[in-house]
Design an enzyme around this catalytic site. Structure first.
Site, mmCIF file in Angstrom:
data_model
loop_
_atom_site.group_PDB
_atom_site.id
_atom_site.type_symbol
_atom_site.label_atom_id
_atom_site.label_comp_id
_atom_site.label_asym_id
_atom_site.label_seq_id
_atom_site.Cartn_x
_atom_site.Cartn_y
_atom_site.Cartn_z
ATOM 1 N N ASP A 91 0.364 -1.330 0.034
ATOM 2 C CA ASP A 91 0.104 0.234 0.363
ATOM 3 C C ASP A 91 0.755 1.369 0.244
ATOM 4 O O ASP A 91 1.490 1.452 0.504
ATOM 5 C CB ASP A 91 -0.537 0.265 1.204
ATOM 6 C CG ASP A 91 -2.586 -0.675 0.788
ATOM 7 O OD1 ASP A 91 -2.752 -0.872 -0.142
ATOM 8 O OD2 ASP A 91 -2.885 -1.110 1.772
ATOM 9 N N GLU A 190 -14.002 -2.597 -1.243
ATOM 10 C CA GLU A 190 -13.913 -3.321 -0.729
ATOM 11 C C GLU A 190 -15.726 -2.608 0.719
ATOM 12 O O GLU A 190 -15.930 -1.990 -0.306
ATOM 13 C CB GLU A 190 -13.306 -2.679 0.310
ATOM 14 C CG GLU A 190 -13.392 -2.643 2.034
ATOM 15 C CD GLU A 190 -11.734 -2.368 2.926
ATOM 16 O OE1 GLU A 190 -11.133 -2.269 2.220
ATOM 17 O OE2 GLU A 190 -12.215 -1.509 4.090
#
Ligand code: KIV
Length: 272
Positions: A91, A190
């Site tokens: 990330d 998500e």
């Protein structure tokens, strides 16, 4: 007779594309250190995400926002040293790619150069287009992340399901297309309604990896510490716990402490 499943010695972005085309589901888990990264890899997980959830899980912050680029590189380089097969994705932390695309590229280059990871992930669609384009132009594979994007938690004000309203759902479907057209190799989706996630996955040829996005996507990702049952406070509907590690650890560590105090450890066989 069903065709034998192809085995992959090393997972690459190309492999993931092939897996989606063949209808083979992709497994993905987080890891933040050498030991667990190695275990996750040896267990056959396809993609290891060095997620900025390390901010919560490893450092105890309330959100993912505080973790720094240096800290992400430390976690990522530790994981990379333990991994032989999986694709390692890292990330880009909050504040390292939103301001301008040159900074985004510099951040991505640091991750690739200093950790040895294979790809980066960043949150957002159209609004971070310039950053994604510049990183991709440098030859760095990029994974997108849409739906509930935790780095925007203060904008959302809540961790509840995203894109339930028509406008946000339409933007999400537009964003998955934009990410595909730009050349991203995959997208994490998500906490969105399962029907929308299924529609998104069916609309593009790159893999969509869901977390709280239902089963009709191309793979699943969970935070390792959550699925191992190390975090009792976090119980979203999408989380399946495969172990009660919290209890096992308490038991083992408590027993060790009791043994020391009772002079039951070490025994004669455990000394020189
Ligand atoms: O940081 C992370 O762990 C993630 C997953 C929840 C997908 O982005």
């Amino acid at each position: 007779m069903t065709a034998a499943k192809k085995t992959y010695a090393r997972i690459t972005t190309k492999t993931l594309h092939e897996m989606k085309a063949n209808g083979e589901k992709i497994s993905m888990l987080t890891a933040y250190d050498f030991t667990l990264g190695g275990i996750v890899d040896q267990a056959g997980v396809d993609v290891i995400l060095v997620g900025d959830s390390a901010s919560n899980v490893m450092a105890g912050h309330e959100t993912t926002l505080p973790i720094t680029l240096d800290q992400m590189i430390y976690h990522a380089s530790s994981v990379v040293r333990g991994v032989k097969r999986a694709l390692v994705v890292v990330d880009l932390p909050f504040g390292t790619y939103q301001a301008d695309s040159k900074e985004a590229l510099r951040s991505a280059i640091r991750i690739m150069k200093e950790s040895g990871a294979h790809a980066v992930k960043l949150e957002g669609g159209e609004q971070v287009k310039d950053s994604i384009e510049r990183i991709l132009k440098a030859g760095i594979p990029v994974m997108g992340h849409l739906g509930l994007t935790p780095q925007s938690i203060y904008k959302f004000g809540t961790y509840t399901v995203r894109a339930k309203e028509e406008q946000e759902a339409a933007q999400l479907l537009k964003d998955v297309k934009i990410l595909e057209e730009m050349g991203c190799f995959g997208i994490v989706l998500e906490k969105v309604p399962a029907a929308l996630a299924a529609q998104a996955a069916a609309s593009i040829s790159i893999p969509v990896i869901g977390i709280g996005a239902g089963s009709q996507v191309d793979g699943q990702v969970l935070v390792l510490h959550d699925m191992l049952g190390m975090n009792k406070e976090f119980s979203p509907r999408f989380l399946r716990r495969y172990l009660d590690l919290d209890q096992l650890l308490h038991q083992a560590i408590g027993q060790y402490s009791a043994d020391v105090k009772a002079s039951n450890f070490p025994s004669k066989d455990e000394q020189y």
